[in-house]
Design an enzyme around this catalytic site. Sequence first.
Site, PDB file in Angstrom:
ATOM      1  N   ALA A 186     -92.244 -41.495 100.008  1.00  0.00           N
ATOM      2  CA  ALA A 186     -91.746 -42.196 101.198  1.00  0.00           C
ATOM      3  C   ALA A 186     -91.926 -43.688 100.987  1.00  0.00           C
ATOM      4  O   ALA A 186     -92.813 -44.117 100.261  1.00  0.00           O
ATOM      5  CB  ALA A 186     -92.523 -41.740 102.420  1.00  0.00           C
ATOM      6  N   CYS A 205     -75.748 -45.666  92.595  1.00  0.00           N
ATOM      7  CA  CYS A 205     -75.287 -44.267  92.686  1.00  0.00           C
ATOM      8  C   CYS A 205     -75.517 -43.621  94.040  1.00  0.00           C
ATOM      9  O   CYS A 205     -74.561 -43.319  94.757  1.00  0.00           O
ATOM     10  CB  CYS A 205     -75.957 -43.441  91.597  1.00  0.00           C
ATOM     11  SG  CYS A 205     -75.418 -43.907  89.959  1.00  0.00           S
TER      12      CYS A 205
END
Length: 478
Positions: free
Chosen positions: A287, A295
């Site tokens: 996180a 991408c």
Amino acid sequence: MTIAYPSNQSLQTPLTVSPPSGAPRPRLTFLGTGYLGATYAICFAEMGYDVLGFDIDEAKIAKLAAGEVPFHEPGLDELLRKNLGTGRLRFTTSYDEVADFGDVHFICVGTPQRADGLAADLSYVESAVTGLAQRLHRKALIVGKSTVPVGTAEWVEDMVRRLSPPEATVEVAWSPEFLQEGFAVEDVLRPNRVIFGVKSEWAQAMLYAAHKGVFDLAQTEDREVPIVVTDFATAELVKVAANAFLATKISFINAMAEVCEASGADVTQLARAIGYDPRIGNKFLRAGLGFGGACLPKDIRAFQARAQELGVGEALRFLHEVDLINIRRRQRVVQLAAELLERPNGPAGPDLSGLRIAVLGATFKPNSDDVRDSPALSVAGKLGRTGATVVVYDPEGLANAERELPDVHYAKTLSDAVSRADLVCVLTEWEEFRNADPVALAELAAGRRVIDARNCLDQAVWVRAGWVYRGMGRPALT
Ligand code: UDX
């Protein structure tokens, strides 16, 4: 020479194939020498193939031909110079030369997000295929590697059929790639799988021959590289489905970070605890500031656009939420900055004028100089718009960052950036930042406040050195 399949491959194809050029191994060309094409060209030359890299950008080709990689990727410079030296690797801006030379032509051009919406811009694919197909005069295989909307391979095949001389019987295949910046050399030399989207046994056999170097290397290291032989549509979907899954995993843990922030829990411990379950796994569960780069963000958007066109938009509606969770993390850093600097966070955002903020990290991830869709640079821009004086430092990405975001300040060293700062924000987890000495930095900063937007610092060590520390999805430690 002909190429035999190893006996353990259950491929329903003839055992041998001869490259149309008459060369002992297929000669390979890579069209588009950006991140993907340059890395592939260099690594396949390293595996012993004769390789020609092509680009319309003369400056880029001149650099590569002179032994200079136009971007930062660990290990690639050395391999480029080595393989230029062997004569196996050359670069050109001539389509004629590419058509004359190659047996297998890999299309590696970019497919960026279109300016007018979420969909992918296929104009570079179209011009590469057009430029090549009309010049081919003997049999060849054109292989798509670029990330594309499902259905593109059929469209490319139509184009090739219209443009190439019928007697050449040029064929098309699709073989997506999965390289990660920072690990690109390793990912090309030692892929965890290869995908062959093919329509004929000849195409399958040629693709196998073009990857034999990968399988041979694996054999010498006692590894196996699984091959998935499939149809065009599935091959195209493999890439976008994989990236959609990875993006979802990251946004899942970032959504948990939001819940942790509201409930006093610690997302780093939560991720560790759920990651021990092998069905979940601990990779891609970090996180922090979320995903960026060339991408994942554009791929999940183009995937939604394509699903909409196919009439299954609802199936991918969750990817919109994945995108929103990801973007919300950037604003969270600005909110944390306002809290730490004790400035009210109004509807128009906080006013941080008169304050100095050191931003550590500009690239979208460490070991890269790529700032495309970089969460770090996006946050630097947002902090700049609060009126604060923002000073950015990055070990490799400064030149690209200055071009992309000219209206903040840039420092040449970590110490220069931190000097006199009221707040330090670590936005990319470079090793230099993870290993930085918080005691020494405390001497330089005007205020000992740090936001660790990648949860990459040792919280206890920084707190001991007198810093007020805030991570993402973690309770404040005092
Ligand atoms: C990605 C895919 O991994 C690769 O297979 C594909 O070919 C291209 O896209 P890349 O863009 O190089 O590769 O970066 P990746 O390592 O996947 O990281 C993408 C972003 O996600 C980075 O901004 C990174 O910081 C972030 N990330 C990654 C997280 O925020 N948390 C994680 O746990 C992992």
